[in-house]
Motif scaffolding. Structure first.
Motif, PDB file in Angstrom:
ATOM      1  N   VAL A  55     -28.779  29.440  23.096  1.00 32.34           N
ATOM      2  CA  VAL A  55     -28.909  29.464  24.556  1.00 32.34           C
ATOM      3  C   VAL A  55     -30.120  28.631  24.986  1.00 32.34           C
ATOM      4  CG1 VAL A  55     -29.420  30.969  26.524  1.00 32.34           C
ATOM      5  CG2 VAL A  55     -27.708  31.655  24.839  1.00 32.34           C
ATOM      6  N   TYR A  56     -31.199  28.725  24.237  1.00 37.44           N
ATOM      7  CA  TYR A  56     -32.416  28.001  24.589  1.00 37.44           C
ATOM      8  C   TYR A  56     -32.234  26.485  24.496  1.00 37.44           C
ATOM      9  CZ  TYR A  56     -37.209  26.291  24.350  1.00 37.44           C
ATOM     10  OH  TYR A  56     -38.360  25.595  24.558  1.00 37.44           O
ATOM     11  N   GLN A  58     -29.334  24.862  24.386  1.00 37.59           N
ATOM     12  CA  GLN A  58     -28.104  24.434  25.057  1.00 37.59           C
ATOM     13  C   GLN A  58     -27.348  23.395  24.227  1.00 37.59           C
ATOM     14  OE1 GLN A  58     -26.853  25.559  28.205  1.00 37.59           O
ATOM     15  NE2 GLN A  58     -28.319  27.166  27.726  1.00 37.59           N
ATOM     16  N   GLY A  59     -27.109  23.723  22.963  1.00 35.77           N
ATOM     17  CA  GLY A  59     -26.396  22.802  22.079  1.00 35.77           C
ATOM     18  C   GLY A  59     -25.982  23.489  20.795  1.00 35.77           C
ATOM     19  N   TYR A  61     -23.059  23.768  19.491  1.00 42.88           N
ATOM     20  CA  TYR A  61     -21.878  24.604  19.664  1.00 42.88           C
ATOM     21  C   TYR A  61     -20.911  24.451  18.486  1.00 42.88           C
ATOM     22  CZ  TYR A  61     -23.780  24.878  24.338  1.00 42.88           C
ATOM     23  OH  TYR A  61     -24.621  25.082  25.404  1.00 42.88           O
ATOM     24  N   ASP A 136     -26.028  18.467  16.141  1.00 46.59           N
ATOM     25  CA  ASP A 136     -25.746  18.742  17.551  1.00 46.59           C
ATOM     26  C   ASP A 136     -24.698  17.753  18.063  1.00 46.59           C
ATOM     27  OD1 ASP A 136     -25.787  19.823  20.044  1.00 46.59           O
ATOM     28  OD2 ASP A 136     -27.736  18.978  20.606  1.00 46.59           O
ATOM     29  N   TRP A 141     -17.936  23.249  25.065  1.00 47.71           N
ATOM     30  CA  TRP A 141     -17.955  24.543  24.379  1.00 47.71           C
ATOM     31  C   TRP A 141     -16.947  25.559  24.908  1.00 47.71           C
ATOM     32  CZ3 TRP A 141     -19.083  29.009  26.887  1.00 47.71           C
ATOM     33  CH2 TRP A 141     -19.759  28.928  28.096  1.00 47.71           C
TER      34      TRP A 141
END
Length: 197
Positions: A55-56, A58-59, A61, A136, A141
């Motif tokens: 979450v921090y 944002q990648g 996935y 990454d 997602w």
């Protein structure tokens, strides 16, 4: 000739040190075996930290999706019997299919400790992968999440149907537990014993 002998000596020393670390790691791993609750709390904490990391940043996935597929695969092994009556009905202990059949205990294909160990390793490796930008890969997602949910639902439906068909429950919740002999002496009662003054 001395260079070759020295290389073998250094390699033997490194191998010896690796074996020593391996034995020490196995010693501490064996000490965790009876503490299932604490092991799972530690793994849940690790999973929570992994989610916070995702979450921090944002990648990552694709890493999360791969982890989800791997955990789903482990879960199927954990919920499946060691000997599947659908695949190989002749070898090993069979699951009882009728009420009159002899009881045979449920033996998992993937024992709880190995299940925990594999999941914990997977979370550690996935967490380490989030520190390298080459993992990454940009993806959309929500599609991965929807695909994983559909895959999870279909896989669990098939597994539950298998459990119903062969009448087994892979958990011991609600099953009768047998303990040792209980003492008939009660501490609060007046037990009728004589007291010597």
């Amino acid at each position: 000739m001395e260079g070759i002998g020295a290389g073998n000596g250094a390699s033997a020393a490194t191998l010896d040190q690796w074996r020593q670390y391996s034995r020490l790691f196995q010693f501490y791993l064996d000490k965790t075996t009876p503490h299932a609750t604490y092991r799972w709390i530690g793994t849940a904490t690790l999973a929570f930290l992994f989610v916070l990391r995702i979450v921090y940043v944002q990648g990552f996935y694709i890493v999360t999706y791969g982890l989800g597929i791997y955990v789903l695969n482990l879960l199927i092994g954990f919920l499946s019997p060691l000997v599947d009556p659908e695949v190989d009905p002749t070898d090993g202990p069979m699951l009882p299919t009728k009420g009159s059949d002899e009881f045979k205990p449920f033996i998992r294909r993937l024992p709880e400790f190995k299940f925990w160990y594999a999941i914990t390793k997977a979370f550690i490796i996935s967490m380490l992968m989030t520190f390298f930008s080459m993992f990454d890969v940009p993806v959309f997602w929500p599609i991965l999440l929807c695909y994983w949910i559909v895959l999870f639902a279909l896989t669990m439906k098939r597994q539950i149907m298998h459990m119903i068909k062969y009448k087994y429950i892979p958990f011991s919740i609600g099953k009768q537990k047998y303990g040792g002999k209980k003492s008939s002496y009660s501490a609060g009662g007046s037990g009728g014993g004589s007291r010597a003054d």
